[in-house]
Design an enzyme around this catalytic site. Structure first.
Site, PDB file in Angstrom:
ATOM      1  N   GLY A  35       0.854  -1.175   0.021  1.00 22.00           N
ATOM      2  CA  GLY A  35       0.092   0.019   0.129  1.00 22.00           C
ATOM      3  C   GLY A  35       0.675   1.140  -0.060  1.00 22.00           C
ATOM      4  CG  ASN A  36      -0.035   4.876  -1.572  1.00 23.30           C
ATOM      5  OD1 ASN A  36      -0.586   5.772  -1.048  1.00 23.30           O
ATOM      6  ND2 ASN A  36      -0.429   4.085  -2.529  1.00 23.30           N
TER       7      ASN A  36
END
Ligand code: CTP
Length: 402
Positions: free
Chosen positions: A210-211
């Site tokens: 993810g980020n």
């Protein structure tokens, strides 16, 4: 619908006979949903009581810097920052003069000098005072300083003279405030697709790539366009935010799911704003069961995701406007201009993470709007204010081209 819901209004009451009309004005503002904080000058108390104004505003009224008996002082800076709008009604000749000169000898003037919001005055005094050279000079200075002046009404004055100088009726002043604060429905009838948040690319049933995107910028954009009358559809990655008011929402997890949702929504969209931080790569295979640890090193094969923005732009519908985001850590402007060109966009919102208070998770951001023919660097401001600036820039662009 007349609504000032959630608007914070400071009402400065100075010492003129028209102060007797202010409880009705406060009542109208409160009834329409505004939160009203009254500040009185010492002389205003001779024309209207603080008890009346605190009852109708449902808040204690401020007059003095100091509350001696409690050893406290009233923080004019805080009051000035709190307000969305500062209305001074009635504004006497003396108050106008002190405002124009910055003579901070009472709480009202100190708060005026500390305020960052729009300020409006409703001058109310006898005809000759209003028409005097000094009052005219002061009003000119205030207008140059950006203060809005509500024109005084004509009629019988307290002195018995007839002419201009009366404070307009509370309902007229209320309409003035409403006109200023109620957003114009610039995008009424327009369908807007907004993407927001990160995407999660699963490796196995318990792990993902993810980020750090919080989704705050995209959510602020969705909410702003909805307030401006647009029919907004938000496609949101996983975030910890409450859904924005008056927006339809499709929640997705992966870049692939975001792509599918955008394909459905983009056909009928007049405006597409891609604020999501979409994963550029996703694991080639997603393990059915949890991957067990074995060797010292572990390699993961990733494959490129579809660039949603590029795909929608390549299939652009007539008159569709498309805005992309660019998060760059080097040669920002050059890369942002390339993105605008390569993805054939109308605007790129460029973000560099360089400034403190900018970027992931914060409520503020520092961006530059990059257009085909120019750039507009914005100062550090709230994500809601940036959303307003994006909407205004887009509105101007759409109406110039039409
Ligand atoms: N974007 C998208 N789909 C992707 C990747 C990005 O729609 N799979 C959109 C983002 O929402 C953003 C814009 O493209 O509006 C910029 O994304 P970015 O990843 O910075 O641009 P790239 O062209 O992928 O370039 P690079 O990663 O090399 O900076």
């Amino acid at each position: 619908m007349h609504s000032l819901k959630n608007k914070k209004i400071l009402l400065g009451v100075s010492g003129g006979i028209a102060a007797y009309k202010t409880p009705e004005l406060v009542r109208l503002l409160v009834k329409s949903g505004a939160e009203v904080q009254v500040i009185m000058t010492p002389n205003a108390h001779r024309f209207v009581t603080a008890e009346t104004l605190s009852t109708v505003s449902k808040k204690p009224v401020h007059t003095d810097f100091f509350k001696d008996e409690l050893g406290q002082w009233t923080n004019h800076v805080e009051l000035g920052l709190w307000a969305d709008f500062f209305l001074i009604a009635p504004a006497t000749a003396s108050t106008l003069g002190k405002m124009a000169k910055g003579i901070s000898d009472n709480l009202l003037i100190a708060t005026y000098l500390s305020s960052r919001c729009k300020v409006a005055v409703s001058p109310a005094m006898d005809m000759d005072m209003l028409q005097s050279a000094a009052t005219n000079r002061n009003l000119e200075v205030l207008k140059k300083d950006g203060v809005l002046v509500i024109p005084p009404a004509s009629g019988e004055l307290a002195s018995g003279l007839y002419g201009p100088g009366r404070m307009p009726e509370p309902s007229e002043i209320f309409d003035f405030v409403l006109k200023y604060l109620q957003p114009q429905l610039l995008f009424s009838g327009k369908k807007v697709l907004v993407t927001a948040g990160p995407t999660y690319e699963n490796l196995d049933p318990v792990r993902f790539i993810g980020n750090h995107s919080s989704g705050k910028m995209g959510y602020a954009i969705a909410e702003t366009f909805a307030k401006l009358g647009a029919d907004v559809h938000l496609v949101s990655g996983p975030v910890h935010l409450s859904p924005p008011e008056n927006c339809a929402i499709t929640k997705v997890e992966s870049a692939e799911e975001m792509l599918q949702a955008c394909r459905i929504q983009s056909n009928s969209a007049d405006i597409i704003i891609m604020a999501a931080a979409v994963a550029d790569y996703s694991p080639k295979t997603k393990a059915e069961n949890k991957i067990k640890k074995k060797e010292e090193t572990f390699s993961l094969e990733l494959i490129k995701t579809t660039d949603i923005l590029s795909e929608l732009s390549a299939n652009r519908k007539p008159n569709q406007h498309i805005i992309g985001f660019a998060l760059e850590t080097e040669n920002a402007l050059e890369y942002a201009r390339k993105k605008l060109e390569n993805k054939n966009l109308d605007m790129v919102v460029m973000n560099t993470l360089e400034d403190s208070g900018a970027g992931f998770g914060t409520d503020t951001n520092k961006v530059t709007l990059v257009f085909r023919d120019r750039e507009q660097e914005l100062e550090l401001k709230s994500k809601t204010e940036i959303a307003d600036d994006i909407a205004n820039a887009l509105y101007q662009m759409m109406n110039k081209n039409n």
